[in-house]
Design an enzyme around this catalytic site. Sequence first.
Site, PDB file in Angstrom:
ATOM      1  CB  CYS A  99     -28.498 -14.917  24.678  1.00 46.73           C
ATOM      2  SG  CYS A  99     -26.912 -14.935  23.840  1.00 46.73           S
ATOM      3  CB  CYS A 101     -30.580 -21.151  22.252  1.00 52.20           C
ATOM      4  SG  CYS A 101     -29.694 -20.902  23.790  1.00 52.20           S
ATOM      5  CB  CYS A 129     -29.673 -18.146  18.342  1.00 53.03           C
ATOM      6  SG  CYS A 129     -27.895 -17.868  18.359  1.00 53.03           S
ATOM      7  CD  GLU A 167     -15.766 -34.069  31.820  1.00 52.58           C
ATOM      8  OE1 GLU A 167     -15.228 -32.995  31.512  1.00 52.58           O
ATOM      9  OE2 GLU A 167     -16.914 -34.361  31.461  1.00 52.58           O
TER      10      GLU A 167
HETATM   11  S1  SF4 Z   1     -26.413 -18.824  24.272  1.00 54.26           S
HETATM   12 FE1  SF4 Z   1     -26.918 -17.096  22.934  1.00 54.26          FE
HETATM   13  S2  SF4 Z   1     -25.496 -17.332  21.218  1.00 54.26           S
HETATM   14 FE2  SF4 Z   1     -25.528 -19.296  22.278  1.00 54.26          FE
HETATM   15  S3  SF4 Z   1     -27.079 -20.465  21.159  1.00 54.26           S
HETATM   16 FE3  SF4 Z   1     -28.074 -19.452  22.926  1.00 54.26          FE
HETATM   17  S4  SF4 Z   1     -28.893 -17.590  22.042  1.00 54.26           S
HETATM   18 FE4  SF4 Z   1     -27.378 -18.323  20.609  1.00 54.26          FE
END
Ligand code: SF4
Length: 358
Positions: A214, A208, A205, A43
């Site tokens: 988000c 993601c 994204c 860390e």
């Molecule tokens: S948290 Fe939001 S900005 Fe980050 S990768 Fe996921 S969708 Fe994209």
Amino acid sequence: MSDSSTLKESHFSAKLLAWFDQSGRHDLPWQLDITPYRVWVSEIMLQQTQVKTVIPYFERFMQSFPNMQVLASASQDEVLGHWAGLGYYARGRNLHKAAVMIRDEFEGEFPTTFDEILSLPGIGRSTAGAILSISLGQRQAILDGNVKRVLSRYLALEGWPGEKSNEKMLWSVAELLTPDVRFNDYTQAIMDLGATLCTRSKPQCGKCPVAEYCEARQQDRVSEFPFSKPKKIKPIKTAYFLILENQQGQVLLQQRPQKGIWGGLWSFPEYPCLQSCQTEVKRAQTGTGSAQSLVEWEVFRHTFSHYHLDIHPVMFQGVRENSMQLEGEWVNKQQLCQAEVSFGVPAPISKIMTLMEK
Ligand code: SF4
């Protein structure tokens, strides 16, 4: 930014954990044979440094200092020698200081409470949380640089995340999102999300797991977050490094004071201007040669987080043995270039040595 009722906490952690099981990183060196000691070292090394850079440093460090006792018994020079090139040397000094403190005040056992861990040098709230959740499975939130970026985007935070009130709000969101199960996996998962998908540039994204809620993604403003720190122009400082080379091809290095840049590392004697280099050479030299033979090299810039340092290397060759009255150690150039020395040398000094060898 949406209010906390729309955060969909359980959705966030459930999606993230499912993604982590499928696509997270499970075989990094510090994820094998997990102990508080190994997680702590990793860390600290990972602060401001990317995983791929840290891996070889971590492995070398563990070979030389496999446990707390060995680290506490080592000298600071040996520890900094393993840190050379990783930057932010205060991390290495604090790591060593903390190991000595654990040996002397905690009977050599890594502490297991949040407050005790936070009392160790170099460990902040997020690092303490990461050590406890990853190595001991305690429910602790983290908010390192990667997590700040993820949450700033997830919430579409309209402000610099480092600003006090924003940071406070991010901490409470980080706490809220931390699930009631699988704390260690969740901590790894959110770090992985920031390091692999929600990256600084070109976040992915489309892959993601938390994209659905988000805010930045929904508003199609991902590239705007996180907001940058309000700009401050970095001042420029100047330093003259006096490179004294003796007739055996050795150069003189001095250990720097513990406080200030490169504390405890070894560097060339430093002066504020060329004239003070000349004066020092005249004053310190009792043998042959003259300060007229000083050769100035091309200046180069080294940038710290708070200022630029313009470095002027100034060389004085052919120093006769014992003719210089300056304190320090005469060190073999080849050993320095090949990092075969047992003490830490800052990156610009290594750069000068490499130039000397060319
Ligand atoms: S948290 Fe939001 S900005 Fe980050 S990768 Fe996921 S969708 Fe994209």
